[in-house]
Motif scaffolding. Structure first.
Motif, short mmCIF file in Angstrom:
data_model
loop_
_atom_site.label_atom_id
_atom_site.label_comp_id
_atom_site.label_asym_id
_atom_site.label_seq_id
_atom_site.Cartn_x
_atom_site.Cartn_y
_atom_site.Cartn_z
N LEU A 124 11.18 4.76 -2.21
CA LEU A 124 11.35 5.01 -3.65
C LEU A 124 12.27 4.01 -4.34
O LEU A 124 11.99 3.62 -5.48
N PRO A 125 13.38 3.57 -3.71
CA PRO A 125 14.24 2.60 -4.41
C PRO A 125 13.53 1.29 -4.76
O PRO A 125 14.02 0.54 -5.61
N LEU A 126 12.40 1.01 -4.10
CA LEU A 126 11.67 -0.23 -4.41
C LEU A 126 10.75 -0.09 -5.62
O LEU A 126 10.17 -1.09 -6.06
N THR A 163 0.83 -1.21 0.00
CA THR A 163 0.00 0.00 0.00
C THR A 163 0.87 1.26 0.00
O THR A 163 0.45 2.30 -0.53
N ARG A 164 2.07 1.18 0.58
CA ARG A 164 2.98 2.34 0.52
C ARG A 164 3.41 2.61 -0.92
O ARG A 164 3.42 3.75 -1.38
N LEU A 165 3.77 1.55 -1.63
CA LEU A 165 4.18 1.73 -3.02
C LEU A 165 3.00 2.13 -3.90
O LEU A 165 3.16 2.91 -4.85
N ILE A 192 10.53 7.38 -13.73
CA ILE A 192 9.85 6.71 -12.62
C ILE A 192 10.02 7.51 -11.34
O ILE A 192 9.05 7.73 -10.60
N MET A 193 11.22 7.98 -11.08
CA MET A 193 11.55 8.57 -9.79
C MET A 193 11.12 10.03 -9.66
O MET A 193 10.59 10.44 -8.62
#
Length: 622
Positions: free
Chosen positions: A565-567, A367-369, A545-546
Motif C-alpha cells: 500500500l505505501p507504494l 500486477t500487485r499494485l 487513496i488508502m
C-alpha cells in the motif's frame, strides 16, 4: 403427401416437425427424440437445441433440409443489393441477385416448422445455413456495415458523439502552455490559482471515494433468489471483440463453456478484424460449440474495439447482452445472477457492472499494485457510486445490458478509446441507471511497465475525449442530470483527468515545502488559509487513496498485499505520466487504439484456472 417425398418412418412420427425430417437423412431417431425432450425442458425449439449442442453440424442440417424439400443448397449465395443488414440475417431470408433469382433462406424454429409444413417447392427459393447467409450479407453490404458501426451514433445524436476538432485540441494545449509558462515564471500565484480552480473537483473525488468506503458492498449477493428453471431463462447474447488474441483464444472458449447457463440459450459472437488471420486460425483449430459464431468485421476506420462491438450488436438475439474481453474468466453463475437482478430492478436500470479482479497478481510488483487499484475501484468505488445514484464510467468488460436499451442508444462510440466510460455517462444523460453486480470476472493485468503504460495512456486519452464530449454543452448536461449528478459527472471525467495531471505535482510541492522548513504558517491570514487548504487536500487525498484500498483488500482477503500500500502514491505518479502521454497522443494520434497483448500471465491467484490451454498455445508459438 406430395409426390416424390418420402413417407415418414414410424420412429419419426413423434418427433417435432423441425427435426423429424433428419430421420430420413441418416440421423438416429432415438438421438433426435432425446434432443426433442431436452429442448422442451430448456424451453427452445428442437432444431436450436440440436445445432447449439453440436449434435448435428450446421451445414449437415441445412443440406439435409434442402434435400428434404428438393431445393438447391447454396454455399455462397450471391445476394442482391436489396439484402438488408441486420434484417436479412435476423429474419433468415434474403433476396438473390438477378431480376428473377428469388430468395435464399436459412430458417430457424417456427419459420423452419412452417416451411416444412407447407412443403413449398419453388424455383425461386434456395436453402443455405445461417452462418453462410450472414457471411453473404457481409460480403454484399460490407462498406455500409462498416460505416454504420463507425458513424451511427454521430448521425443519431451528434451532441453525444466524440468530435474532437483541431480547434478544441488547440485550445486545450494553449491552456496547458499558459499554465506551464505561469508555473515557470510565477509559480506561487499560478499554483494558487490552479489549486483554487481545481479544488472543487479534487474535493469531490475525495468525498466520493471516502463515502463509497463506508457503504457495505459484499462480494457475494445477499439476496440470492431461488434458482430459475432453464425453460424460464431468456436468451443471453455474449459479445467478445478479439484482435491478435491467438494466445488466449482457446482459454476464452473454455471460460465461456464453463458458464452455468443453458448452452442452447447462449448467443455468443466472437468479433474479429478482417486482417487478423492468426486469431481466426486459432479459433478454427478449436472445436467451437454450436452456440458460438465468428463475426468478421468489414474493413473500415477507426480500428477500435467499440467499432467491432457495434458490428455485432445489431445481430444480438438475446434479451440481455454482456461484453467480455479476450482474457476474461467470468464466474460461472454470473449470467444467472444478472437475469435475477434485472428481474427485480426497474426498467430504467439498463446495465449491471460486474466486479473485475486481477488473476495474475503475483507476476510482478506492477500486477500487485494493479490488483489493489482494481479492488478499490470495482469492489468499493463503483458499487458505492451505484448505491448513491451517481453516473458511473463503466469498466471495459463484464457490462450486462438490456439489449433493447443498448440498441436504442446506438451502442458504443467507435471514436472514443474509452468507450465504456463514455457509454456509462451517456446512459445517465438519457435517463438510465447502472447498478452493481456482485459477481467477479478474472482479468489479466499487464506484466511489464511498457505494456501497462501503453494501456493507461489510451485510458487517459479516452477520458479526455469523454470529458470533452460530455461538457461541450454544460447547460444541457445540467438539465439532464440535475445539479448533484452533473457535479458527479464532472468529477468522474475532468476530475479524474486533472487529478492525474496535477495532483502528483501539488503533492511533491507540498512535501518539499514541508520538509524544507520554509513554511511560514502565520505570515498572514491568507498564507494560513492557503496552508490549511493544501494540508486538507493532501491528507484527505492520501486517505482517499488508502482507505478504499484497505477496505477492498479486506473484502477480498488479500491481506498479504497490505505491505504494498505505501507504494500506491508512486503508482499514481505513473498514472500521471500516462495522463501527460495521453494528452500528447490526443494531438498526434487521436483515435489510435494501443493494443494490450494477453496470454503472458505466469501466476494465477485463483489456482490453475484454464492455464492448460495457455500452455498449449505458448508451446505452439515456440
Amino acid at each position: 403427401m406430395r409426390q416424390g417425398l418420402a413417407e415418414p418412418s414410424p420412429q419419426s412420427t413423434a418427433l417435432p416437425v423441425e427435426i423429424g425430417f433428419l430421420a430420413h437423412h441418416g440421423h438416429a431417431p432415438e438421438t433426435l427424440r432425446q434432443a426433442a425432450i431436452l429442448a422442451r425442458f430448456a424451453g427452445i425449439s428442437a432444431d436450436e437445441f440440436l445445432l447449439k449442442h453440436n449434435l448435428v453440424g450446421e451445414d449437415d442440417f441445412y443440406r439435409a433440409l434442402a434435400a428434404e424439400l428438393r431445393l438447391p443448397f447454396l454455399s455462397a449465395p450471391p445476394l442482391s443489393q436489396a439484402a438488408l443488414y441486420p434484417d436479412s440475417i435476423l429474419a433468415g431470408i434474403a433476396p438473390l441477385a438477378g431480376l428473377q433469382a428469388g430468395f435464399v433462406t436459412a430458417p430457424r424454429g417456427a419459420a423452419l416448422a412452417r416451411l416444412l409444413g407447407t412443403r413449398l417447392r419453388s424455383r425461386t427459393l434456395a436453402i443455405t445455413s445461417p452462418s453462410r447467409l450472414r457471411e453473404a450479407v457481409f460480403r454484399r453490404q460490407g462498406p455500409w456495415i462498416a460505416d454504420r458501426a463507425a458513424s451511427d451514433l454521430a448521425r443519431w445524436a451528434p451532441e453525444l458523439a466524440t468530435d474532437l476538432g483541431y480547434g478544441q485540441i488547440t485550445v486545450l494545449f494553449v491552456v496547458l502552455t499558459v499554465t506551464a509558462f505561469g508555473i515557470g515564471h510565477a509559480p506561487g500565484p499560478t499554483l494558487a490559482i490552479i489549486g483554487a480552480a481545481l479544488g472543487p473537483l479534487f474535493l469531490g473525488m475525495i468525498v466520493l471515494r471516502l463515502a463509497a468506503s463506508v457503504l457495505k458492498n459484499s462480494l457475494e449477493p445477499n439476496d440470492e433468489a431461488p434458482r430459475t428453471e432453464d425453460a424460464a431463462l431468456p436468451v443471453y447474447t455474449i459479445i467478445a471483440a478479439l484482435y491478435r488474441e491467438k494466445r488466449v483464444a482457446a482459454t476464452l472458449i473454455q471460460a465461456l463453456s464453463r458458464l452455468d447457463y443453458p448452452a442452447a440459450k447462449l448467443d455468443i459472437k466472437l468479433v474479429l478484424e478482417s486482417d487478423d488471420r492468426e486469431t481466426l486460425d486459432a479459433l478454427r483449430a478449436v472445436d467451437l460449440p454450436g452456440n458460438m459464431e465468428i463475426v468478421v468485421a468489414p474493413k473500415g476506420e477507426p480500428r477500435t474495439k467499440p467499432r467491432a462491438l457495434n458490428v455485432a450488436l445489431p445481430l444480438a438475439r438475446g434479451r440481455f447482452t454482456v461484453i467480455y474481453d479476450a482474457e476474461d474468466v467470468p464466474d460461472p453463475g454470473q449470467l444467472r445472477l444478472a437475469v435475477a437482478r434485472f428481474a427485480r430492478l426497474p426498467p430504467q436500470v439498463a446495465c449491471l457492472q460486474a466486479r473485475l479482479t486481477i488473476d495474475n497478481t503475483d507476476d510482478s510488483w506492477l500486477t500487485r499494485l494493479f490488483t489493489i487499484e482494481y479492488a478499490a475501484l470495482f469492489d468499493v468505488f463503483n458499487p458505492g457510486l451505484a448505491e448513491i445514484g451517481s453516473p458511473i464510467p463503466l469498466g471495459g468488460t463484464s457490462n450486462h445490458f438490456r439489449t433493447s436499451v443498448l440498441k436504442a442508444v446506438h451502442g458504443w462510440d467507435a471514436w472514443n478509446v474509452t468507450e465504456d466510460a463514455d457509454l456509462g455517462l451517456r446512459l445517465a444523460r438519457l435517463g438510465y441507471e447502472v447498478r452493481d453486480l456482485p459477481s467477479s470476472t478474472l482479468e489479466e493485468a499487464p506484466v511489464t511497465l511498457g505494456s501497462w503504460m501503453r494501456q493507461r495512456t489510451r485510458w487517459m486519452k479516452g477520458f479526455v475525449q469523454t470529458a470533452t464530449t460530455h461538457s461541450r454543452r454544460p447547460w444541457v448536461l445540467l438539465r439532464q442530470l440535475g445539479v448533484w449528478r452533473c457535479y458527479g459527472a464532472l468529477v468522474l471525467t475532468w476530475g479524474i483527468v486533472l487529478s492525474a495531471l496535477f495532483y502528483p505535482l501539488f503533492s511533491v510541492l507540498f512535501l518539499a515545502e514541508w520538509f524544507s522548513g520554509t513554511t511560514r504558517l502565520y505570515a498572514s491570514r491568507w498564507d494560513t488559509v492557503a496552508w490549511f487548504y493544501s494540508l486538507t487536500l493532501f491528507l484527505s487525498g492520501t486517505a482517499a487513496i488508502m482507505i478504499p484500498a484497505l477496505v477492498a483488500l479486506h473484502s477480498r482477503r488479500l491481506w498479504r498485499l497490505w505491505p504494498w500500500l505505501p507504494l500506491l502514491p508512486f503508482y499514481y505518479g505513473l498514472v500521471s505520466i500516462a495522463a501527460w502521454r495521453g494528452l500528447w497522443e490526443l494531438a498526434t494520434a487521436t483515435f489510435r487504439w494501443n493494443k494490450t497483448s494477453h496470454g503472458h500471465a505466469r501466476t494465477s491467484r485463483a489456482g490453475l484456472v484454464l492455464r492448460s490451454t495457455r500452455r498449449e498455445w505458448s508451446a505452439r508459438d515456440h
